[in-house]
Each structure stands twice: as structure tokens, then as C-alpha cells.
Motif scaffolding. Structure first.
Motif, mmCIF file in Angstrom:
data_model
loop_
_atom_site.group_PDB
_atom_site.id
_atom_site.type_symbol
_atom_site.label_atom_id
_atom_site.label_comp_id
_atom_site.label_asym_id
_atom_site.label_seq_id
_atom_site.Cartn_x
_atom_site.Cartn_y
_atom_site.Cartn_z
ATOM 1 N N THR A 335 0.853 -1.472 -0.265
ATOM 2 C CA THR A 335 -0.438 -0.070 -0.010
ATOM 3 C C THR A 335 1.119 1.241 0.082
ATOM 4 O O THR A 335 0.293 1.758 -0.708
ATOM 5 C CB THR A 335 -0.712 -0.046 0.936
ATOM 6 O OG1 THR A 335 -2.044 -1.238 1.387
ATOM 7 C CG2 THR A 335 -1.662 0.862 0.983
ATOM 8 N N ALA A 336 2.103 1.406 0.519
ATOM 9 C CA ALA A 336 2.740 2.418 0.840
ATOM 10 C C ALA A 336 3.720 2.888 -0.498
ATOM 11 O O ALA A 336 3.505 3.945 -0.687
ATOM 12 C CB ALA A 336 3.906 2.006 1.668
ATOM 13 N N ARG A 337 4.044 1.811 -1.152
ATOM 14 C CA ARG A 337 4.483 1.952 -2.496
ATOM 15 C C ARG A 337 3.961 2.967 -3.623
ATOM 16 O O ARG A 337 4.019 3.505 -4.316
ATOM 17 C CB ARG A 337 5.073 0.208 -2.832
ATOM 18 C CG ARG A 337 5.642 0.551 -4.177
ATOM 19 C CD ARG A 337 7.072 -0.752 -4.656
ATOM 20 N NE ARG A 337 7.583 -1.519 -3.688
ATOM 21 C CZ ARG A 337 6.614 -2.210 -2.980
ATOM 22 N NH1 ARG A 337 5.622 -3.038 -3.368
ATOM 23 N NH2 ARG A 337 6.880 -3.481 -2.800
ATOM 24 N N ARG A 338 2.330 2.119 -2.943
ATOM 25 C CA ARG A 338 1.468 2.349 -4.157
ATOM 26 C C ARG A 338 1.277 3.639 -4.364
ATOM 27 O O ARG A 338 0.705 4.282 -4.845
ATOM 28 C CB ARG A 338 -0.018 1.033 -4.046
ATOM 29 C CG ARG A 338 -1.376 1.331 -5.031
ATOM 30 C CD ARG A 338 -2.257 0.886 -4.156
ATOM 31 N NE ARG A 338 -3.499 1.521 -5.410
ATOM 32 C CZ ARG A 338 -4.403 0.832 -5.689
ATOM 33 N NH1 ARG A 338 -4.887 0.649 -4.313
ATOM 34 N NH2 ARG A 338 -5.652 1.272 -5.839
ATOM 35 N N LEU A 339 1.153 4.041 -2.673
ATOM 36 C CA LEU A 339 1.474 5.660 -2.501
ATOM 37 C C LEU A 339 2.153 6.888 -3.709
ATOM 38 O O LEU A 339 1.673 7.187 -3.997
ATOM 39 C CB LEU A 339 0.955 5.843 -1.138
ATOM 40 C CG LEU A 339 0.969 7.169 -0.771
ATOM 41 C CD1 LEU A 339 -0.413 7.636 -0.450
ATOM 42 C CD2 LEU A 339 0.594 6.591 1.180
ATOM 43 N N LEU A 340 2.761 5.549 -2.771
ATOM 44 C CA LEU A 340 4.624 6.550 -3.709
ATOM 45 C C LEU A 340 4.124 6.406 -5.533
ATOM 46 O O LEU A 340 4.894 8.301 -5.319
ATOM 47 C CB LEU A 340 5.778 5.911 -3.087
ATOM 48 C CG LEU A 340 5.879 6.021 -1.528
ATOM 49 C CD1 LEU A 340 7.355 4.990 -1.266
ATOM 50 C CD2 LEU A 340 6.198 7.755 -1.032
ATOM 51 N N GLU A 341 3.597 5.793 -5.832
ATOM 52 C CA GLU A 341 4.040 5.684 -7.166
ATOM 53 C C GLU A 341 2.525 6.486 -7.660
ATOM 54 O O GLU A 341 2.450 6.738 -9.301
ATOM 55 C CB GLU A 341 3.734 4.296 -7.515
ATOM 56 C CG GLU A 341 5.459 3.752 -7.162
ATOM 57 C CD GLU A 341 5.169 2.394 -7.519
ATOM 58 O OE1 GLU A 341 3.935 1.681 -7.278
ATOM 59 O OE2 GLU A 341 6.130 1.435 -7.295
ATOM 60 N N THR A 342 1.773 6.757 -6.881
ATOM 61 C CA THR A 342 0.408 7.342 -7.748
ATOM 62 C C THR A 342 0.672 8.906 -8.095
ATOM 63 O O THR A 342 1.501 9.612 -7.744
ATOM 64 C CB THR A 342 -0.979 7.545 -6.075
ATOM 65 O OG1 THR A 342 -1.964 7.768 -6.974
ATOM 66 C CG2 THR A 342 -0.358 8.411 -5.441
ATOM 67 N N ARG A 343 -0.369 9.285 -9.773
ATOM 68 C CA ARG A 343 -0.150 10.427 -10.018
ATOM 69 C C ARG A 343 -1.291 11.279 -8.592
ATOM 70 O O ARG A 343 -2.500 10.844 -8.803
ATOM 71 C CB ARG A 343 -0.462 10.426 -11.481
ATOM 72 C CG ARG A 343 0.318 9.803 -12.597
ATOM 73 C CD ARG A 343 -0.506 9.383 -13.627
ATOM 74 N NE ARG A 343 0.622 8.539 -14.602
ATOM 75 C CZ ARG A 343 1.701 9.146 -15.186
ATOM 76 N NH1 ARG A 343 1.255 10.511 -15.386
ATOM 77 N NH2 ARG A 343 1.999 8.381 -16.101
ATOM 78 N N PRO A 344 -1.055 12.646 -8.776
ATOM 79 C CA PRO A 344 -1.543 12.952 -8.146
ATOM 80 C C PRO A 344 -3.337 13.278 -9.083
ATOM 81 O O PRO A 344 -2.938 13.451 -10.293
ATOM 82 C CB PRO A 344 -1.468 14.556 -8.158
ATOM 83 C CG PRO A 344 0.384 14.661 -8.629
ATOM 84 C CD PRO A 344 0.161 13.245 -9.954
ATOM 85 N N GLY A 345 -3.925 13.316 -7.972
ATOM 86 C CA GLY A 345 -5.626 13.705 -8.512
ATOM 87 C C GLY A 345 -5.774 14.552 -8.098
ATOM 88 O O GLY A 345 -6.185 15.288 -7.608
#
Ligand SMILES: [Zn+2]
Length: 484
Positions: A335-345
Motif C-alpha cells: 500500500t505504501a509503495r502504491r501511494l508513492l507511485e500514485t499520480r496526483p488526482g
């Protein structure tokens, strides 16, 4: 924010915590007796107190954390009889007792470092504080709380009416517990305990004293070192609950009889480790060293596993339970990695409510299982937000990452660094890797059994080139994966 309450074994109550000196906390925890590798019981104790220190620092306190190393004078029988455990191990390994003490001190810190346990500010050794121990004993003799008998010095339990107040044991119970071995004793009363022992012929670790050559009793080292570095009254004293009696009641008696002041304001005791429901112990044959465990499980998984139960509850070890912890922790890191990789929305997330709930849990006697469950609720909410089309705004994502890095990272020590997360260290089959390495280690063991040391060394070097370091110990081969 809620305020910190700590369960105090002395008052048997969750008391509001305020240090004696505003902003500064003095804390002492009984350290290991260094005559063998550390086991899961040590990990539970020192990981638990590590979170206590980390949380106090997070709250803004300056903490002076002292944890001693018992490198002398701890006899096999707590009733002042039996052999010196370190000397016994030294003759087994045919080395000097100090070699045993130093080797296992290094081994202890190595294991604690891998568990992410921050080093204490001061780690004083008993052998380095003989004069301080002699000074307390002299003070106790002067005040009529201790007496000499055949070169041994004993604390007179009768002279200190508060004896047993921590454990709740009455003098009578103490007398009975010590009574069996006392037929040929030179004590005035069977419940008296040794402050100084005369060295019998063949005893190696010994020092001159006003009462002849000998060595200090176990209990007096903690009183002496705690008071030397933290003062006569300290805020927090921790240890295992099996040490409430006699060790901690003896510490109280020595210190308070010497100074006339309360010794400790908050006593904290952690519970023990069981294996499949049975108490873990060397004599029971269900004893697991950390070095063995690290061969199978990532130290961070072990830390997480420990913190999933409260420090005052027993921790039941089983492979199934620790595997469940492993997959839980991998999900959190995913989950933490996913958060780091997410594009701003443009989406939002109410991080504040999770912050408050986590703080409440930790302020409630360091309730790590509840804090962890809040962090997992948060991860679920976070994944839900990331699943939605609008994603998370840059601000909300930063706030979410700060929450994880503060509570899962800085306070609980169960989150990998950003670099490690980004490199995909977590969740990429830590378990598969352990399985593969255990196969390779089996093949290497076969090679060594055939005396094919060229093959054994080649395996070690090839693994090292991939960042996997092997270490051959008495207990077998362990491995570590280098990070970064
Ligand atoms: Zn102690």
C-alpha cells in the motif's frame, strides 16, 4: 491529544505519566545476561521498550535510556547459590569468562540492530561499575541494612519494612521460597539476599573489596548503575515480569534503604513468550535464538509480529502466526509503495481521524496491537481512495505518507524506507526468497559434508555478489539481505 497513561506495576493501575523533571524522562531497563545468543524472549522485551522510548521521544520528551549488560555475578540459582552462568559457559567453550561476555554482548547488539531496536543512550556493564556497587554496599552497612558474614555481605530484609511491595510477596512467602537451600547458610534470615559474595577457589571473575576478594550479587548492579546515570529517583524502570521478584523487589530495597527516597516512579513489566502455548525455555528444548529465526524470517517481520500483541500479554510463537504477520506486513508495504507511485488526482482522505486514533492507542499504555489495527484500517481506506477515479490530491497523498512514516515508520519501526519501498523490496516475495535460500543452504551443507569446500565457498561468494550475506555460526548458517 489524549495524555499518556502507563500501567504501573507498583500501583497496579494505569497512571497518568508525567516525568519528575519537565520534558526529561529517565528510564532504566534490565539488560541481558551475556552468556548465550539472544532469543525471542529478549526480542519481545527490547522491542517493546524500544517502542516506549520511541513514543516518549515522539511526544517531545528528551529520554535518557539506560540498559545494563550483566557480564558478571549472576548465579544459576537466584537464591544466591549455584554457579556463575558466564563462568560455566566459559569453561564449556574453554575461553576466558570475559571473552564469553564480550562475544555475546556483540551478538546481542547485532540482533537488536537488525530488529530496528535503537541503542540505549548508555549501556553500562556490571564489571565496569564495581566501585559504585561497593559504595552502595558500604552505605547499606553503615545504615544497618546489611551485614557481613564470612566475607559475604547480605541485605537484611527485616531492616526494610517495604520489602516485597512490588511483587506483593510478604516476608513469609519470601522466606518460604528461599527456605529449601538455606540449611548451611550464613545468612541471619533465609530471605536475606547477597550483595557481595566471597570468591570461592576457582572463581575467575573477582575483585578486591573491603571484605576480601569476591564479586557483587546480581541485584545490586542495577541499583548502582541506575542511580549513577539517572539519579536517586527515576521515572521508568522496565524489565520482564519474571524479574518482579526477587530482582526488582531487591533493587527497590537496596536503593530506598540507601537513599531514603523512592527509587522508581513507574515500574513496567513485559510478559513472556510461549511456543505453541508452552513457556519458552532452554531446559524445555523449545528455545529459539534470533539468529535461527533470522535465517527464515525478515527481522522486521519478527518485530511486527511482536508488536501485534501488547507488551503485557504473552506472545505465542508459531510458524503459522509469524507467516500471517509476514503477509500482513507485505500488504502494508504494498500500500505504501502504491501511494508513492500514485499520480496526483483530486480526491481527499481524512488522515486526521486516524492520527488521533493511533495517538490514543499509544497513549493508552503503549497499545501497539490497537495502533496497528488503526494503521491497517487506514491502509484499507487509502487503497479505497486510490481505487477511485479521482485518486488522491498531492496534499492528501503527502499527508497520508507522513502518517505512515510517522506511526508505522518512526514510532513502530515496521515500515521500510522510501528508497527500499521504491526499489520494491517489500512484497516481492520475501517468503519465496527465504524458501529459495533455504534450498541453496541445504546444497551448501551437503557440499561441506562431502568436504567440497570450493563449492561451499563458491555458493557463499555468488550469493554475496547478489547482496545475500551468509554467516556460519555454531547454530548453523544464517543469511542477511543487504539493503540499498
Ligand atoms: Zn536489573
Amino acid at each position: 491529544m489524549s495524555s499518556l497513561h502507563i500501567y504501573n506495576s507498583l500501583t497496579r493501575n494505569k497512571d497518568l505519566f508525567e516525568p519528575l523533571m519537565p520534558g526529561v524522562v529517565s528510564m532504566y531497563v534490565c539488560g541481558p545476561t551475556v552468556y548465550g545468543h539472544s532469543h525471542l524472549g529478549h526480542a519481545k522485551s527490547y522491542v517493546s521498550f524500544d517502542v516506549v522510548v520511541r513514543w516518549l521521544r515522539h511526544l517531545g520528551f528528551k529520554v535518557r535510556y539506560v540498559q545494563n549488560i550483566t557480564d558478571v555475578g549472576h548465579l544459576t540459582d537466584d537464591a544466591d547459590e549455584g554457579e556463575d552462568k558466564i563462568q560455566r559457559q566459559a569453561s564449556k567453550e574453554m575461553v576466558d569468562p570475559m571473552e564469553i561476555a564480550q562475544a555475546y554482548t556483540r551478538s546481542y547488539f547485532e540482533d537488536m540492530d537488525r530488529l530496528g531496536v535503537l541503542r540505549p543512550n548508555i549501556a553500562p556493564t556490571a564489571t565496569g561499575h564495581i566501585p559504585e556497587q561497593i559504595a552502595i554496599i558500604e552505605r547499606l552497612i553503615d545504615k544497618g541494612h546489611a551485614y557481613e558474614s564470612n566475607g559475604n555481605i547480605y541485605f537484611s530484609v527485616e531492616s526494610f519494612p517495604g520489602y516485597g511491595k512490588l511483587s506483593g510477596r510478604t516476608d513469609q512467602a519470601a522466606v518460604q521460597s528461599g527456605g529449601r537451600v538455606e540449611q548451611r547458610s550464613d545468612k541471619r534470615s533465609p530471605s536475606d539476599f547477597a550483595l557481595w559474595k566471597r570468591a570461592e577457589p576457582g572463581h575467575i571473575m573477582k575483585w578486591p573489596s573491603p571484605w576480601g576478594v569476591g564479586y557483587p550479587g546480581w541485584h545490586v548492579e542495577c541499583s548502582a548503575m541506575a542511580m549513577k546515570y539517572l539519579g536517586e529517583t527515576i521515572d521508568i524502570h522496565g524489565g520482564g515480569m519474571e524479574n518482579k521478584f526477587p530482582h526488582h523487589d531487591c533493587e527497590i530495597a537496596q536503593a530506598e534503604a540507601a537513599t531514603g527516597k523512592p527509587f522508581v516512579r513507574f515500574w513496567m513489566h513485559n510478559n513472556m513468550v510461549t511456543v505453541d502455548g508452552v513457556k519458552m525455555g532452554k531446559s524445555l528444548g523449545n528455545f529459539i535464538t534470533l539468529k535461527e529465526l533470522f535465517g527464515t524470517f525478515d527481522p522486521m517481520v519478527i518485530r511486527f509480529f511482536i508488536l501485534q500483541s501488547h507488551y503485557r500479554s504473552p506472545l505465542d510463537f508459531s510458524n503459522a502466526a509469524i507467516k500471517a504477520s509476514q503477509s500482513g506486513l507485505e500488504k502494508l508495504h504494498e500500500t505504501a509503495r502504491r501511494l508513492l507511485e500514485t499520480r496526483p488526482g483530486s480526491g481527499t482522505l481524512d488522515v486526521g481521524s486516524f492520527v488521533r486514533k493511533t495517538e490514543e492507542a499509544l497513549n493508552d499504555d503503549f497499545n501497539t496491537p490497537v495502533a496497528i489495527s488503526v494503521i491497517f484500517e487506514f491502509a484499507k481506506a487509502l487503497n479505497g481512495a486510490l481505487d477511485r477515479n479521482e485518486g488522491l490530491s498531492a496534499d492528501a497523498a503527502a499527508e497520508a505518507m507522513a502518517y505512515l512514516e510517522t506511526f508505522a515508520g518512526k514510532v513502530l519501526g515496521i515500515l521500510r524506507s522510501r528508497e527500499e519501498l521504491e526499489a520494491g523490496e517489500a512484497g516481492d516475495g520475501g517468503e519465496t526468497l527465504a524458501d529459495v535460500i533455504s534450498v541453496v543452504l541445504e546444497l551448501r551443507k551437503d557440499a561441506r559434508a562431502r568436504k567440497d569446500f570450493a563449492m561451499s565457498d563458491a555458493i557463499r561468494d555468488l550469493l554475496l555478489a547478489k547482496g545475500i550475506e551468509l554467516k556460519d555460526t555454531r547454530e548453523g548458517t544464517t543469511w542477511t539481505k543487504k539493503r540499498g
